[in-house]
Design a protein around this motif. Structure first.
Motif, PDB file in Angstrom:
ATOM      1  N   UNK A  13     -17.847  -0.328  -4.724  1.00  0.00           N
ATOM      2  CA  UNK A  13     -17.194  -1.104  -5.767  1.00  0.00           C
ATOM      3  C   UNK A  13     -15.824  -0.558  -6.145  1.00  0.00           C
ATOM      4  N   UNK A  14     -15.346   0.493  -5.438  1.00  0.00           N
ATOM      5  CA  UNK A  14     -14.032   1.036  -5.745  1.00  0.00           C
ATOM      6  C   UNK A  14     -13.286   1.280  -4.447  1.00  0.00           C
ATOM      7  N   UNK A  15     -11.965   1.469  -4.567  1.00  0.00           N
ATOM      8  CA  UNK A  15     -11.179   1.738  -3.375  1.00  0.00           C
ATOM      9  C   UNK A  15     -11.414   3.176  -2.923  1.00  0.00           C
ATOM     10  N   UNK A  16     -11.219   3.423  -1.630  1.00  0.00           N
ATOM     11  CA  UNK A  16     -11.452   4.763  -1.082  1.00  0.00           C
ATOM     12  C   UNK A  16     -10.481   5.765  -1.667  1.00  0.00           C
ATOM     13  N   UNK A 205       1.259  -3.928   1.778  1.00  0.00           N
ATOM     14  CA  UNK A 205       1.056  -2.705   1.009  1.00  0.00           C
ATOM     15  C   UNK A 205      -0.294  -2.725   0.313  1.00  0.00           C
ATOM     16  N   UNK A 206      -0.996  -1.617   0.402  1.00  0.00           N
ATOM     17  CA  UNK A 206      -2.273  -1.449  -0.287  1.00  0.00           C
ATOM     18  C   UNK A 206      -2.601   0.029  -0.296  1.00  0.00           C
ATOM     19  N   UNK A 207      -3.517   0.428  -1.171  1.00  0.00           N
ATOM     20  CA  UNK A 207      -3.942   1.821  -1.181  1.00  0.00           C
ATOM     21  C   UNK A 207      -4.649   2.190   0.116  1.00  0.00           C
ATOM     22  N   UNK A 208      -5.353   1.208   0.703  1.00  0.00           N
ATOM     23  CA  UNK A 208      -6.002   1.452   1.988  1.00  0.00           C
ATOM     24  C   UNK A 208      -4.963   1.789   3.058  1.00  0.00           C
ATOM     25  N   UNK A 209      -3.836   1.094   3.028  1.00  0.00           N
ATOM     26  CA  UNK A 209      -2.765   1.373   3.995  1.00  0.00           C
ATOM     27  C   UNK A 209      -2.154   2.748   3.726  1.00  0.00           C
ATOM     28  N   UNK A 210      -2.009   3.105   2.459  1.00  0.00           N
ATOM     29  CA  UNK A 210      -1.487   4.431   2.101  1.00  0.00           C
ATOM     30  C   UNK A 210      -2.358   5.523   2.723  1.00  0.00           C
ATOM     31  N   UNK A 211      -3.670   5.379   2.536  1.00  0.00           N
ATOM     32  CA  UNK A 211      -4.611   6.383   3.025  1.00  0.00           C
ATOM     33  C   UNK A 211      -4.618   6.413   4.553  1.00  0.00           C
ATOM     34  N   UNK A 235       6.310   7.030   5.052  1.00  0.00           N
ATOM     35  CA  UNK A 235       5.934   5.639   4.780  1.00  0.00           C
ATOM     36  C   UNK A 235       4.762   5.591   3.797  1.00  0.00           C
ATOM     37  N   UNK A 236       3.783   6.456   4.024  1.00  0.00           N
ATOM     38  CA  UNK A 236       2.633   6.529   3.125  1.00  0.00           C
ATOM     39  C   UNK A 236       3.089   6.840   1.702  1.00  0.00           C
ATOM     40  N   UNK A 237       4.006   7.786   1.581  1.00  0.00           N
ATOM     41  CA  UNK A 237       4.529   8.172   0.269  1.00  0.00           C
ATOM     42  C   UNK A 237       5.244   7.003  -0.406  1.00  0.00           C
TER      43      UNK A 237
END
Length: 860
Positions: A13-16, A205-211, A235-237
């Motif tokens: 139920x939450x992002x990684x 862009x998404x937090x999943x892509x950041x990780x 890019x992640x930053x």
């Protein structure tokens, strides 16, 4: 120790979120989602237990998380909810893996997959099934079942593709790439990582892509692609900054700092770590950055600055809630205190590590407990409390061996060896060192990726084991030479060189059919002798193999610092236009250390070629220039270098028709104006052709990386001759040659040379690198130079230790190929004869012009 970011997290139920974990390799995974169906009131207790387990897992409190997950499994089982039960079992396996409890982890994931296999057709079920395969693969990798791990991640990727889960595909591919690299399939690994990078670019862009980008960057760093890693991490930053996720901003900055550290950009690394400390919401992330900063300062010899960090770090650590990650932070801190020594070896600090051990026991984290016990053992070793040191180290070793953690075990075996040695117990010390090196050998394929949460540099944590082992072996001989011990000692030195080579390329390098050197000199080439100089702290030891004779050994009591001083001065002085009396004296001194004690026996045995397995700074000294007071060594013997006790399927080149691919660059490409033109290259190529050698030529703008690869693929050749500027370093990222389209780095060059199709070309007998040079001041640059040839499958390499006069190079090259083509001589003898002719030329008689050329590998 350097903290690294890895992805092992829940997706309930939450992002990684990223955490630090203790697995062998940086695998990406998710805590398996268990919400594919609507939540019912009757199962709210199970959901609560699962969520509590997730919170504890994210906090690194794995033993506590296990209890809640076990309860959730029972509740789902009672309710007949097999899907949620299977998902929770997978999560339970993850928690057990973090604790190093492999049996329980295996039981949990096996039960999960059994439940899912019976009902895996629905899309929701497939998603859970794929994530459970991820968990199984991470366990298989931790247990070094690399083939099985690769199959599991490939299967997971297929399922993610089927259900259009692009993030899952990316995770699985990154993990596959790590397995391929550990297995030695370096190019396949890089190709897959490049595919992942292209896929990520097209995602929003998404937090999943950041990780995912951060994990990709960390993977590229481990693979040695530091510039590519920096771009991906940047890019992640930037995405994390746009999304205003400060946790992820801090994590990406931490990875950027680690990458800058790996690049040797110390100032940049410190700036990144300072930024993490400033903005990280998580106290643990701040501590991680501070600890990396502390380690860096200690490495740079900035002890005073490091001391100023200690109170703040200790204060931060004291406030961390109990968790495995907090325990590792304490262990890391104490390990750095031990490096600083002196006033830091206090009872208070021993109590700090003792409290970490107790916390590890409370959490049931056996790996953390083993680290703590071993570190406390090291504390007592430093303070010479031998009984306590031995007792604690043995306890740590027992835990690592019973929990299948060889990457930790070898350190405590080594520590035990040191403790026995300090007490004068030489035989037990030898056994402990033998055990440590056997463990290291079992880790050879993934030596550079082990122990990422407490990673030390190769020179700190691997090389000393080999050297100390050799020292104690030779000491154990006393006054009576023992050939078995001598054999064991030289095998250790060879193993060290291979380990250095593996560390250079970040994978196991020397593969293929090999021939033992002793067999070669005893049976096939009885005019060659092999020298193994070994630099130890207080002596220079030399082991010699003369054909058909037992090993010989002699030693000189001369400090390591003195040997290194002589070698470094010679590296500089021999590069001068004239040879001074001081230089001649140093050449005679090395001659007396290495050759003189056994020269009469060499002459009696009819030895004509000397093969050296050089150690440390001696690699930077051309052995051909050693002087006996009347003559250079070159005037009496042909000289060759080697990396180990074995050669790749050696054949004499003199009996083959010479076919050469020549590639040269006169003018450096834009951006490399520091390298002067090499106008004599055209003359060099003409001189090669004039000897009657069959040549295929690429010159100036024709010489591009693609053109070279095309010629290597399409031509039938046995020599590759490249005339261009280039530098060889002990760092793969600083090793390259210049082509018209820019620098070809060592991994790309390796790929080009290995691109030949088996049926189209014969073996590469010789790689000749003209105008290239080893990096000044780099004691291990020759290792990188030799490594290029070894990896490419070239049986021999000729190159120069320093940049040489352009005209002298052209003349030497012409003379060498003339001798090789018409003289029916070995490569080593052809090199000697060409060097002798330069020596006799008044214009080029200084060693600067002729001695820099070295032959590495097969001398036949």
């Amino acid at each position: 120790m350097k903290f690294k970011n890895k992805l092992y997290s829940f997706l309930a139920l939450v992002v990684a979120t990223t955490i630090i974990c203790t697995h062998v390799s940086p695998a990406m995974g998710k805590f398996v989602a268990n919400n594919p169906i609507n939540v019912q009131t009757s199962i709210s207790v199970a959901i609560s237990n699962l969520e509590q387990g997730k919170k504890l897992y994210d906090a690194g409190r794995f033993a506590e998380a296990v209890k809640f997950l076990q309860q959730a499994v029972k509740e789902y089982q009672q309710q007949g909810d097999t899907l949620r039960q299977a998902a929770t079992l997978s999560n339970l396996s993850l928690a057990y893996q973090e604790l190093g409890n492999w049996n329980q982890a295996q039981q949990a994931i096996t039960a999960s997959l059994k439940l899912l296999t019976a009902n895996s057709e629905k899309t929701a079920n497939l998603g859970v099934f794929a994530q459970s395969l991820d968990v199984q693969a991470s366990l298989q990798l931790s247990m070094r079942q690399t083939d099985a791990a690769l199959r599991s991640w490939q299967q997971a990727a297929e399922i993610y593709t089927k259900i259009n889960d692009n993030s899952g595909v990316v995770r699985s591919q990154i993990n596959q790439a790590q397995v391929l690299r550990i297995q030695g399939f370096y190019q396949k690994s890089i190709k897959l990582l490049n595919q992942v990078q292209q896929q990520l670019q097209s995602q929003p862009d998404s937090l999943e892509k950041v990780v995912s980008l951060r994990s990709l960057g960390d993977s590229l760093q481990l693979a040695g692609n530091l510039s590519a890693a920096q771009k991906v991490l940047q890019q992640s930053l930037e995405i994390a900054q746009r999304l205003q996720s400060f946790d992820h901003v801090a994590a990406s900055l931490l990875s950027l700092g680690n990458n800058a550290h790996a690049e040797g950009k110390i100032t940049e690394a410190l700036v990144f770590y300072q930024q993490v400390v400033k903005i990280a919401p998580s106290p643990l992330t701040k501590v991680q950055a501070q600890l990396n900063q502390l380690k860096l300062m200690i490495e740079q010899g900035k002890s005073a600055q490091a001391q100023t960090l200690l109170p703040e770090i200790q204060s931060q650590i004291a406030q961390l809630p109990p968790s495995s990650l907090a325990i590792y932070a304490r262990i890391n801190f104490v390990q750095n205190l031990l490096k600083l020594g002196g006033e830091n070896l206090t009872l208070k600090n021993s109590q700090l590590i003792a409290s970490a051990i107790q916390q590890a026991r409370d959490l049931g984290d056996k790996r953390a407990e083993a680290y703590g016990l071993g570190t406390l053992g090291h504390f007592y070793e430093q303070t010479q409390q031998w009984n306590e040191a031995q007792k604690l180290t043995e306890q740590a070793l027992f835990l690592t061996q019973t929990h299948n953690a060889p990457e930790i075990a070898y350190r405590w075996q080594w520590q035990l060896g040191r403790i026995f040695k300090a007490q004068g117990n030489i035989q037990d010390a030898i056994l402990a060192y033998d055990g440590s090196l056997a463990t290291l050998d079992s880790l050879r394929s993934d030596l550079v990726t082990v122990n990422q949460d407490v990673q030390l540099s190769f020179r700190d944590s691997v090389e000393p084991v080999y050297r100390e082992s050799v020292e104690i072996l030779l000491r154990s001989q006393a006054d009576k030479p023992d050939e078995k011990i001598l054999e064991k000692a030289r095998q250790r030195i060879e193993a060290l060189q291979l380990a250095e080579l593996d560390n250079f390329f970040r994978e196991a390098c020397l593969q293929g059919q090999t021939v033992v050197l002793d067999k070669l000199v005893d049976e096939d080439n009885p005019t060659a002798a092999i020298f193994y100089p070994i630099i130890l702290p207080e002596s220079l030891q030399v082991i010699v193999k003369i054909p058909k004779q037992p090993l010989r050994h002699y030693a000189t009591n001369i400090p390591q610092a003195e040997v290194e001083k002589i070698a470094n001065q010679l590296r500089f002085n021999l590069n001068q236009q004239y040879t001074s009396k001081a230089t001649k004296k140093q050449l005679q001194q090395l001659y007396s250390l290495l050759i003189q004690p056994i020269e009469s026996e060499l002459q009696t045995a009819g030895v004509k070629t000397l093969v050296f397995l050089l150690d440390g700074t001696l690699r930077n000294v051309p052995m051909a220039a050693l002087h006996d007071g009347k003559q250079y060594l070159l005037e009496k013997y042909a000289v060759s270098l080697n990396l180990g006790l074995q050669l790749l399927d050696p054949h004499p080149l003199a009996k083959q028709k010479l076919r050469v691919i020549t590639a040269g660059l006169i003018n450096s490409p834009p951006g490399f104006s520091q390298y002067p033109p090499l106008p004599a290259i055209e003359e060099e190529f003409e001189l090669i052709a004039n000897t009657g050698v069959e040549t295929t030529k690429l010159l100036e703008q024709q010489f591009t990386s693609k053109a070279l690869e095309s010629k290597i693929n399409s031509s039938n050749f046995n020599i590759v001759h490249i005339a261009t500027h280039g530098e060889f370093s002990s760092r793969a990222e600083d090793t390259f040659i210049l082509a018209a389209d820019g620098p070809i780095n060592v991994t790309q060059f390796d790929s080009i040379l290995r691109s030949r199709e088996g049926g189209k070309s014969s073996s590469m007998e010789l790689l000749f690198l003209s105008a290239c040079q080893t990096a000044t001041g780099d004691n291990r640059a020759v290792l990188g130079l030799a490594g290029v040839a070894v990896r490419a499958g070239a049986r021999s390499t000729i190159a120069s230790l320093w940049d040489i006069n352009d005209a002298a190079t052209a003349k030497f090259v012409g003379l060498f190929y003339q001798e090789l083509q018409h003289g029916n001589v070995s490569k080593a003898e052809a090199l000697r004869l060409a060097q002798l002719k330069l020596l006799k030329d008044p214009q080029y008689k200084a060693p600067r012009f002729w001695s820099a050329y070295i032959l590495i590998g097969n001398w036949l």
